[in-house]
Design an enzyme around this catalytic site. Structure first.
Site, PDB file in Angstrom:
ATOM      1  CB  SER A   1      53.461  79.415  27.607  1.00  0.00           C
ATOM      2  OG  SER A   1      52.294  79.247  28.375  1.00  0.00           O
TER       3      SER A   1
ATOM      4  CG  ASP B   1      47.457  76.452  22.834  1.00  0.00           C
ATOM      5  OD1 ASP B   1      47.013  75.895  23.851  1.00  0.00           O
ATOM      6  OD2 ASP B   1      48.515  77.112  22.830  1.00  0.00           O
TER       7      ASP B   1
ATOM      8  CG  HIS C   1      50.404  75.722  25.415  1.00  0.00           C
ATOM      9  ND1 HIS C   1      50.169  76.971  24.875  1.00  0.00           N
ATOM     10  CD2 HIS C   1      51.162  75.943  26.515  1.00  0.00           C
ATOM     11  CE1 HIS C   1      50.744  77.894  25.617  1.00  0.00           C
ATOM     12  NE2 HIS C   1      51.362  77.295  26.612  1.00  0.00           N
TER      13      HIS C   1
END
Length: 902
Positions: free
Chosen positions: A740, A817, A850
């Site tokens: 991330s 995502d 994610h």
């Protein structure tokens, strides 16, 4: 942004990133397990790659394999030269060990590096930590959550429990005082729900969540749970009567309706709920339902947040608040009609649960999400009020409010007599306004204004911990007030504002440290405020209390040694669940905070299984240090493999997240992927909380504003250069990885470093251009693209020529995502293609969001990361044309001479 995890522990440990309805019971497991169950290719019996001096270096997993082909001569000649090389290598190795040992002994500490403490008690004997253990949660501490509840007659210390094996009844309310000592009265509680299965109109319900009414005569049940976003979900709701043990639909006219939110009134006589984005009221005196709003729909939300508010502002499923007397309901109206949509595609699954129309079975399902990217229109949010008695919805106009397109409402807090405190910021989150609204007179005014941009150039984070303090003249409080977290001399501290419109507070805490998610609780009877803070160290958390006049600050926990504590208090703050989360094996206890001295009433968890594992596994040693770069003091932890030998050369992996206000270097107990790398693979793992991270004061935190990635990358590279000079570090084998924001930072470091320090990198779900990320998060730290075009350009990963100078890097992304869109990786790869950059590998996980979990993806990704790292440090990625590792000379000798294989 996601993956807000932390990393730390004692000598052997590092660490892993709720509002609680009464669905979670006292002594109910709350493992916070981030890993799905499954299998992995590694087992406890996996051969341990030790690093003891007595073992042959060629057995170490991180030694590079030969990059040249062996000759095609006779086997005898091959063996002969192999033995000659081995003998020569042994002589050279002995010389190197002698020289490096001397060098290590005489080395002096760098002036920029200050070691705080070394946890040297790691377990060096035993088996290594396996990847399967980490991914299946074997090392997760057992933890419990208490659902404290206010007593209907003002009793303190009440808690809700579910399905205790030693007590009758599925759901019950107990008094913590009945459990003091070993003689617990199992019949002392009040049963709310007798059996887990509830029958309604011939249907058997298994409640997913339960919420008792404040008077404990009814229970709100939810069944048929379906997840929406991170915090939100829908379900079928029912009202359960405790006296008759029967239930009825929340809305009898629509029993199968999917409800998005339901909340009890403080007087227990009504439930406000949201269905299909409209608000309704069900009074228990009637089976009919009152429509509070009627125009909610696809682009208009009432009482619940849209995607970006849920993710970045409220971090909850509700933007509805009952007044303390139950006469009013405050709620947000969210209009996202101007917010552009982003399509998220699902190629394998159909999350909607709907069958595609005939002929479209072979097309992916597409979910259109209203997602405001940086610079694009935000949802327009307004605060509305509902008068329950008059059945009327009304707004309250306040002077000096932000314009609709420049307003973010971050907190709503009811006071007494219909008054409301509202905190709002501008779009860039650097100007804060606090309003006081009177719903009776339907007027409001600005009572506080903070210009943070001019104060320190930083921003304010959304928080929801402000506490209302009612007036009590007999107890020294003539007026209502509230406790808020404010900026004081460069640190976050507690301030008490009284009366409600007074902008000048009484400072409850001061100093070069910060309060965390504070206050935790307030004992109104005794005038004591409880909070968690970093007073001892940014990496620690201890529990403190202070009087409302700012006097007599005391620690409740043992501050003489490192600790990381959390706490949850009973409604009256007379009791608390104290959780010790590290650095040693975590434990939990119920404490009595009602007297001058804190007493332990009951230990509810000691984690004996985990304590046994710590003694039987070879765990890393963690060295906590400070690094000073450009005048900024930064926190760092180095994880060394078991049997660490300073005379050897080790590969080093830098693991990072480094998002604004985040923290990875702390004193929690955690055995995670980094622990596995150090324990099992034998690599050193370093984590640095660089500039921009939290809990070290605003000077460190706000330094990155407007230029994300630049200073953080500089700090990581500078620290890596320090480590590269250490005698026990192999400077030719250094890697960095993150997920991330950490994925973004991995690429930013490789871009800025241009192969000078780091040879390898692994970036998972990275942001590559901040114009692609959501507006609320991004503009808080970067301003808008219109106001800061050069900052956005500098933060974008653009210099792919610099990345080509690294040996190799890995890109991974979930194809579905909804947070960091795959657009980030695809547009970045296009830049690589345009300049013919080929020194990278790439993997996509279909239908994974994610967190990358879909269809065994979570196990796959960590195995891939592990194997890719092993291949990198074994030298495989130097063989670009032929990436299959060749046999080393030692492997050839072992096959040629059977005796060598043993």
């Amino acid at each position: 942004m996601t993956r807000r995890r932390s990393t730390s522990g004692t000598s052997s440990r590092s660490s892993t990133d709720s509002g609680l309805s009464v669905d979670t019971a006292y002594l109910e497991d709350n493992k916070h397990n981030n890993f799905a169950n499954g299998t992995s290719g590694l087992t406890d019996e996996t051969k341990y790659r030790d690093v003891e001096d007595a073992e042959a270096d060629v057995d170490e997993p991180f030694l590079p394999t030969s990059s040249k082909k062996l000759g095609s001569g006779s086997r005898t000649r091959q063996i002969f030269w192999a033995l000659v090389i081995l003998c020569l290598g042994g002589w050279v190795l002995a010389l190197v060990l002698f020289l490096t040992h001397g060098r290590a002994s005489s080395q002096t500490a760098s002036e920029t590096l200050q070691q705080q403490e070394s946890d040297s008690g790691s377990t060096s004997a035993g088996r290594p930590v396996t990847l399967q253990q980490v991914l299946t949660g074997s090392w997760n501490p057992r933890a419990h959550a208490i659902s404290w509840i206010a007593g209907p007659d003002g009793e303190d210390g009440l808690l809700v429990q579910r399905a205790e094996v030693d007590k009758e009844g599925y759901m019950r309310v107990d008094d913590i005082r009945s459990q003091e000592g070993d003689d617990v009265d199992s019949q002392s509680g009040r049963i709310l729900i007798d059996k887990a299965a509830v029958r309604v109109n011939g249907e058997t319900l298994m409640p997913t969540f339960t919420w008792p009414s404040p008077d404990l005569n009814k229970v709100l049940l939810m069944s048929n749970h379906e997840k929406n976003w991170r915090y939100s979900f829908t379900g079928r709701y029912w009202i359960f009567d405790v006296a008759t043990q029967t239930a009825q639909p929340l809305d009898p006219s629509v029993p199968d309706g999917r409800v998005q939110l339901a909340l009890w009134s403080p007087s227990s006589d009504a439930v406000v709920f949201v269905r299909d984005n409209n608000m309704y009221l069900r009074k228990l005196s009637s089976e009919s339902v009152v429509s509070i709003t009627k125009d909610g729909g696809e682009d208009l939300f009432y009482g619940i947040p849209d995607w970006v508010y849920e993710e970045e502002v409220i971090t909850d499923k509700s933007v509805t608040w009952w007044s303390n007397d139950g006469k009013y309901v405050a709620f947000l109206r969210t209009n996202e009609s101007a917010v552009p949509e982003f399509p998220v595609q699902y190629f394998v699954s159909r999350p909607s649960g709907k069958r595609p129309p005939p002929g479209l079975e072979n097309y992916p399902e597409v979910r259109q999400i209203k997602y405001p990217k940086a610079g694009s229109p935000n949802p327009v949010v307004n605060l509305l009020f509902y008068d329950v008695e008059k059945d009327e919805v009304f707004p309250v106009d306040v002077p000096d409010d932000f314009p609709d397109d420049d307003r973010i409402i971050i907190e709503v807090l009811w006071a007494s007599e219909g008054k409301v405190i509202v905190r709002a910021t501008n779009r860039e989150s650097d100007r804060v306004k606090v309003f006081l609204i009177d719903t009776k007179s339907r007027t409001g005014k600005l009572v506080r204004f903070e210009d943070i941009a001019n104060l320190d150039g930083g921003w304010v984070e959304p928080s929801h911990y402000t506490k209302f303090i009612p007036a009590d003249p007999s107890n020294g409080r003539p007026d209502d007030g509230y406790i808020d977290t404010v900026i004081h001399d460069g640190y976050d501290h507690l301030a008490y504002f009284t009366p409600l419109d007074n902008p000048d507070p009484i400072m409850l805490t001061t100093g070069e440290w910060e309060v965390v998610e504070a206050p935790s609780a307030v004992d109104l009877r005794r005038g004591i405020v409880y909070f968690v803070a970093t007073k001892e160290s940014p990496t620690q958390r201890h529990v403190y209390r202070v009087h409302l006049d700012g006097s007599n600050l005391q620690a409740l926990t043992d501050t003489s040694k490192p600790g990381f504590y959390d706490v949850s208090f009973s409604d009256g703050a007379g009791y608390a669940l104290l959780s010790y989360n590290g650095p040693s094996v975590p434990w939990q206890a119920i404490i009595n905070t009602g007297g001058d001295e804190i007493t332990f009433e009951k230990t509810i968890e000691k984690n004996p299984r985990l304590a046994s594992m710590v003694e039987t596994y070879a765990l890393p040693t963690e060295i906590y240090q400070n690094v000073t770069i450009d005048g900024f003091t930064l926190q760092l932890v180095e994880r060394r493999p078991p049997h660490f030998n300073p005379a050897k050369k080790y590969p080093v992996v830098f693991q990072l997240y480094n998002g604004p206000t985040s923290q990875r270097v702390d004193r929690k107990f955690t055995i995670d992927f980094q622990s596995y790398i150090a324990s099992n693979l034998g690599y050193i793992v370093v984590t640095l909380d660089a500039r921009g991270t939290g809990y070290s004061g605003r000077k460190v935190r706000c330094a990155v504003r407007g230029n994300l990635g630049h200073y953080e990358a500089h700090d990581q590279i500078t620290t890596a250069k320090m480590w590269a000079k250490k005698p026990y570090v192999d400077e030719t084998r250094m890697a960095i990885w993150g997920w991330s924001y950490g994925g973004f930072m991995t690429l930013k470091v490789l871009e800025q470093d241009a192969g000078e320090t780091f040879q390898y990198g692994m970036a998972v779900a990275p942001v590559t251009d901040w114009r692609f990320y959501d507006s609320v998060y991004t503009e808080r730290y970067m301003h808008t693209p219109e106001h800061n075009p050069s900052g956005y350009e500098n933060s974008t990963i653009t210099n792919v020529s610099a990345l080509s100078k690294a040996t190799r890097f890995l890109l991974i992304h979930g194809a579905s995502d909804d947070n960091v869109h795959i657009q980030n990786t695809l547009t970045f790869v296009d830049k690589l293609d345009l300049l013919n950059v080929q020194n990278y590998d790439m993997h996509f996980y279909p239908d994974s969001d994610h967190n990358i979990y879909f269809h065994n993806a979570h196990f796959m990704i960590y195995e891939r990361l592990s194997n890719w790292l092993i291949n990198a440090f074994n030298g495989e990625w130097h063989q670009i044309a032929n990436p299959v590792p060749e046999d080393s000379i030692w492997d050839s000798v072992k096959r040629s001479v059977p005796a060598f294989a043993h």
